[in-house]
Design a protein around this motif. Structure first.
Motif, PDB file in Angstrom:
ATOM      1  N   HIS A  70      43.067  40.048  40.647  1.00 19.81           N
ATOM      2  CA  HIS A  70      43.385  40.727  39.397  1.00 19.81           C
ATOM      3  C   HIS A  70      42.287  41.723  39.038  1.00 19.81           C
ATOM      4  N   ASN A  71      41.043  41.377  39.325  1.00 25.79           N
ATOM      5  CA  ASN A  71      39.945  42.309  39.049  1.00 25.79           C
ATOM      6  C   ASN A  71      40.042  43.553  39.916  1.00 25.79           C
ATOM      7  N   VAL A  72      40.436  43.373  41.164  1.00 24.68           N
ATOM      8  CA  VAL A  72      40.548  44.529  42.055  1.00 24.68           C
ATOM      9  C   VAL A  72      41.595  45.515  41.536  1.00 24.68           C
ATOM     10  N   PHE A  73      42.697  44.998  40.997  1.00 22.04           N
ATOM     11  CA  PHE A  73      43.796  45.863  40.572  1.00 22.04           C
ATOM     12  C   PHE A  73      43.961  45.920  39.049  1.00 22.04           C
ATOM     13  N   LEU A  74      42.907  45.583  38.340  1.00 24.58           N
ATOM     14  CA  LEU A  74      42.969  45.551  36.875  1.00 24.58           C
ATOM     15  C   LEU A  74      43.415  46.910  36.304  1.00 24.58           C
ATOM     16  N   GLY A  75      44.515  46.866  35.523  1.00 25.87           N
ATOM     17  CA  GLY A  75      45.031  48.080  34.904  1.00 25.87           C
ATOM     18  C   GLY A  75      46.001  48.855  35.779  1.00 25.87           C
ATOM     19  N   ARG A  76      46.178  48.440  37.023  1.00 23.02           N
ATOM     20  CA  ARG A  76      47.099  49.119  37.952  1.00 23.02           C
ATOM     21  C   ARG A  76      47.764  48.094  38.874  1.00 23.02           C
ATOM     22  N   ASP A  98      40.020  32.684  49.152  1.00 19.87           N
ATOM     23  CA  ASP A  98      41.131  32.636  48.210  1.00 19.87           C
ATOM     24  C   ASP A  98      40.907  33.639  47.082  1.00 19.87           C
ATOM     25  N   VAL A  99      41.654  34.723  47.092  1.00 20.18           N
ATOM     26  CA  VAL A  99      41.495  35.766  46.072  1.00 20.18           C
ATOM     27  C   VAL A  99      42.114  35.353  44.743  1.00 20.18           C
ATOM     28  N   ARG A 100      42.708  34.161  44.684  1.00 25.58           N
ATOM     29  CA  ARG A 100      43.287  33.693  43.419  1.00 25.58           C
ATOM     30  C   ARG A 100      42.258  32.988  42.558  1.00 25.58           C
ATOM     31  N   ARG A 101      41.081  32.683  43.130  1.00 22.12           N
ATOM     32  CA  ARG A 101      40.026  32.017  42.361  1.00 22.12           C
ATOM     33  C   ARG A 101      39.382  32.989  41.384  1.00 22.12           C
ATOM     34  N   PRO A 102      38.795  32.469  40.276  1.00 23.66           N
ATOM     35  CA  PRO A 102      38.147  33.361  39.310  1.00 23.66           C
ATOM     36  C   PRO A 102      36.992  34.139  39.939  1.00 23.66           C
ATOM     37  N   LEU A 103      36.819  35.373  39.511  1.00 27.41           N
ATOM     38  CA  LEU A 103      35.731  36.197  40.018  1.00 27.41           C
ATOM     39  C   LEU A 103      34.377  35.533  39.767  1.00 27.41           C
ATOM     40  N   GLY A 104      34.260  34.859  38.611  1.00 30.50           N
ATOM     41  CA  GLY A 104      32.996  34.232  38.248  1.00 30.50           C
ATOM     42  C   GLY A 104      32.560  33.129  39.188  1.00 30.50           C
ATOM     43  N   ALA A 105      33.476  32.653  40.060  1.00 28.78           N
ATOM     44  CA  ALA A 105      33.115  31.613  41.026  1.00 28.78           C
ATOM     45  C   ALA A 105      32.326  32.176  42.198  1.00 28.78           C
ATOM     46  N   LEU A 106      32.279  33.509  42.326  1.00 35.07           N
ATOM     47  CA  LEU A 106      31.546  34.146  43.409  1.00 35.07           C
ATOM     48  C   LEU A 106      30.084  34.328  43.030  1.00 35.07           C
ATOM     49  N   MET A 128      30.372  43.460  45.598  1.00 35.99           N
ATOM     50  CA  MET A 128      31.233  43.993  46.653  1.00 35.99           C
ATOM     51  C   MET A 128      32.677  44.132  46.173  1.00 35.99           C
ATOM     52  N   VAL A 129      33.119  43.205  45.323  1.00 27.87           N
ATOM     53  CA  VAL A 129      34.455  43.323  44.725  1.00 27.87           C
ATOM     54  C   VAL A 129      34.534  44.574  43.851  1.00 27.87           C
ATOM     55  N   ALA A 130      33.484  44.808  43.083  1.00 27.83           N
ATOM     56  CA  ALA A 130      33.437  46.009  42.233  1.00 27.83           C
ATOM     57  C   ALA A 130      33.498  47.268  43.088  1.00 27.83           C
ATOM     58  N   LEU A 131      32.813  47.248  44.223  1.00 29.77           N
ATOM     59  CA  LEU A 131      32.846  48.400  45.127  1.00 29.77           C
ATOM     60  C   LEU A 131      34.250  48.605  45.685  1.00 29.77           C
ATOM     61  N   ALA A 132      34.870  47.506  46.116  1.00 28.26           N
ATOM     62  CA  ALA A 132      36.226  47.600  46.664  1.00 28.26           C
ATOM     63  C   ALA A 132      37.195  48.171  45.622  1.00 28.26           C
ATOM     64  N   ASN A 183      30.682  44.981  35.870  1.00 27.83           N
ATOM     65  CA  ASN A 183      31.424  45.071  34.608  1.00 27.83           C
ATOM     66  C   ASN A 183      32.897  44.751  34.817  1.00 27.83           C
ATOM     67  N   LEU A 184      33.149  43.607  35.467  1.00 23.29           N
ATOM     68  CA  LEU A 184      34.510  43.130  35.654  1.00 23.29           C
ATOM     69  C   LEU A 184      34.744  41.907  34.766  1.00 23.29           C
ATOM     70  N   VAL A 185      35.864  41.220  34.970  1.00 19.94           N
ATOM     71  CA  VAL A 185      36.241  40.108  34.092  1.00 19.94           C
ATOM     72  C   VAL A 185      36.105  38.795  34.866  1.00 19.94           C
ATOM     73  N   PRO A 186      35.050  38.027  34.635  1.00 20.83           N
ATOM     74  CA  PRO A 186      34.760  36.846  35.466  1.00 20.83           C
ATOM     75  C   PRO A 186      35.824  35.757  35.409  1.00 20.83           C
ATOM     76  N   LEU A 187      36.566  35.646  34.308  1.00 24.95           N
ATOM     77  CA  LEU A 187      37.553  34.576  34.189  1.00 24.95           C
ATOM     78  C   LEU A 187      38.875  34.914  34.870  1.00 24.95           C
ATOM     79  N   MET A 188      39.079  36.185  35.186  1.00 27.45           N
ATOM     80  CA  MET A 188      40.294  36.575  35.902  1.00 27.45           C
ATOM     81  C   MET A 188      40.094  36.370  37.396  1.00 27.45           C
ATOM     82  N   SER A 189      41.202  36.331  38.136  1.00 31.30           N
ATOM     83  CA  SER A 189      41.125  36.138  39.578  1.00 31.30           C
ATOM     84  C   SER A 189      40.475  37.345  40.246  1.00 31.30           C
ATOM     85  N   VAL A 190      40.006  37.107  41.452  1.00 29.50           N
ATOM     86  CA  VAL A 190      39.413  38.204  42.229  1.00 29.50           C
ATOM     87  C   VAL A 190      40.441  39.316  42.424  1.00 29.50           C
TER      88      VAL A 190
END
Length: 522
Positions: free
Chosen positions: A99-105, A135-143, A150-154, A90-97
């Motif tokens: 940004h998803n890790v630190f979304l809201g903080r 490259d953590v700047r790529r969109p999450l949806g590219a994974l 694993m990103v969600a877990l992190a 339940n993350l945001v696929p169009l945002m970078s990896v």
């Protein structure tokens, strides 16, 4: 023994008069990995949502770190230190990896703007510990899905959580990603972080979990050390079946080609779909009811969908009545003489805004039409035939199907498929959610259909219904066939024995390539 970091006492939750949780108590200690198990409808999801502020309990108390709490939202629970990782990312696929890790903080600079460089560097360092590089700047949806998990877990762990709830976390992971997950769980365990681990995979539970809580029909049926509970007993508690003489029975009867006799209608071989099915083979003869048995997540519905062409397959063959059916094509399956009653009749079955007549003839319209026109007389003849044959209780064929009882809606769906005169019908939980009387009528109909020579592939979570209604049972576990029960072997004891036996090794993913690299960012 340390005090619980999270404790539930006598929690009850109702929805429209139905108790999803009934006086449930649960205690989670710091640093333990606690398995939460139960079949579909047991109350696991409701308990998790009640713990994390999605639902408020109707009765009972929740205590966190020794204090009574009432979370009003998942955000509030997360800020308090309770993070949840759901099966569906339940993350945001169009945002970078990052940004998803630190979304809201997100880290900020002196001007109050997001410090992108620092955020990217922090994300890269954090994710490296989870086997995610690149490259953590790529969109999450590219994974791949596994890497997203694993990103969600992190993200969940990085918020300084005291409790992490994992809902089927390995369902989309490759073997090496599963190993990385278990390494992370070990690290959390040593750091004193408590984990609620929801999974149907026995090997995983016995490998990493300290204690277990079993729910069934919204009630607590067992809690205690997992080491004190053997697999057979755990399966028995989940299903609500008495062990009886199970231990005295031998191993299951595995299928082989010598058992097949003339008259085979369906022959599905080596059906394989990564993370879902591994070399599943099923045969059905004309007039035979073959049941698919297994726990939630065992691959029952996936097998039926694969046979029907509704699940993408990596390999396999499906032959119906001597005709090879194109894999992944429901249209070809229907043309070959196949029909399927899906598990969720509301989402995948009835069209509530249409009448009973329109719902019944829907699938047959192409065959009823001439020059693009459909004769109303022919429609009425079909509807009258099946309303009488299936004993569907209606005031009129023009009555909206949404006004019917659940049992009669199920019969309408059966009528829709039967008017195509199929050779094989796949029934996924055909009696779920209907009353006892309607259930008996549907079971009788299944017997009548088989008596008329129709092949039936039956899925049911009701063990008694499955055993009494099937000529043969195919037992599935973790996407694999672990038993083919025939004749006197079609018993609860044999099913429980098959389900409790060891699963495949963790380094053998169904249809997958252990070398697949989803953890590297493109």
């Amino acid at each position: 023994m340390s005090d619980p970091v999270l404790e539930v006492t006598g929690v009850t939750k109702e929805f429209l008069g139905v108790r999803a949780l009934d006086d449930v108590s649960f205690a989670l200690r710091p640093g333990e990995v606690h398995a939460l198990v139960g079949e579909n409808g047991a109350g696991k999801s409701t308990l998790i949502k009640t713990l994390t502020g999605v639902h408020r309990p109707d009765a009972g108390e929740i205590r966190y770190r020794g204090e009574p709490v009432v979370f009003t939202s998942p955000v509030q629970a997360q800020r308090a230190g309770i993070s949840t990782i759901y099966q569906e990312v339940n993350l945001v696929p169009l945002m970078s990896v990052a940004h998803n890790v630190f979304l809201g903080r997100e880290p900020r600079n002196r001007l109050g703007l997001i410090d992108t460089d620092r955020m990217d560097a922090m994300a890269a360092e954090l994710l490296s510990g989870y086997g995610i590089t690149g490259d953590v700047r790529r969109p999450l949806g590219a994974l791949g899905v596994g890497a997203q998990q694993m990103v969600a877990l992190a993200r969940a762990v990085s918020v300084e959580a005291k409790v992490v709830i994992m809902d089927e976390p390995t369902s989309s992971l490759e073997p090496r990603e599963v190993e990385t997950l278990f390494e992370v769980i070990g690290r959390l365990h040593r750091d004193g972080i408590a984990i609620v681990y929801v999974s149907h995979r026995m090997d995983e539970l016995y490998r990493i979990c300290d204690r277990v809580t079993v729910l069934r029909d919204g009630k607590l049926v067992h809690t205690g050390d997992l080491a004190d509970l053997d697999r057979l007993r755990l399966v028995s508690l989940m299903l609500g079946r008495d062990l009886g003489e199970v231990r005295a029975h031998g191993t299951t009867h595995f299928s082989d080609d010598d058992h097949e006799v003339a008259g085979t209608l369906l022959e599905a071989r080596d059906l394989t779909s990564p993370h879902r099915l591994s070399d599943v083979s099923v045969t059905v003869r004309s007039g035979e009811v073959v049941g698919l048995a297994g726990l939630l997540g065992s691959g029952r519905s996936e097998t039926a969908r694969a046979v029907f062409g509704a699940l993408p397959l990596e390999r396999g063959t499906v032959v119906l009545g001597g005709r090879q059916v194109k894999l992944g094509s429901t249209g070809d399956a229907i043309d070959a003489g196949m029909a399927m009653l899906a598990e969720d009749r509301k989402a995948d079955g009835i069209i509530p805004g249409l009448s009973v007549r329109e719902n019944i003839v829907l699938a047959a319209l192409p065959r009823l039409s001439r020059f693009g026109l459909v004769s109303r007389a022919r429609q009425d003849a079909i509807v009258d035939t099946f309303v009488e044959r299936l004993r569907i209780k209606i005031s009129s064929p023009e009555q909206k199907v949404s006004e019917l009882s659940g049992g009669n809606q199920q019969k309408v769906l059966l009528a829709r498929w039967l008017c195509l005169q199929p050779k094989l019908i796949l029934l996924d939980e055909p009696t779920r959610g209907i009353d006892v009387g309607a259930k008996a009528e549907v079971q009788k109909l299944i017997d009548e259909l088989a008596g008329d020579g129709l092949g039936v592939l039956l899925i049911s979570s009701d063990m008694e219904e499955l055993i009494e209604g099937s000529d043969r049972l195919i037992v599935l576990r973790d996407g694999e066939v672990v038993g083919d029960l025939r004749g006197a072997a079609v018993t609860e004891a044999e099913v429980l024995t098959a389900l409790s036996q060891h699963s495949r090794p963790l380094d053998a993913t169904p249809g997958g390539d252990p070398a697949t690299s989803e953890g590297t960012l493109p």
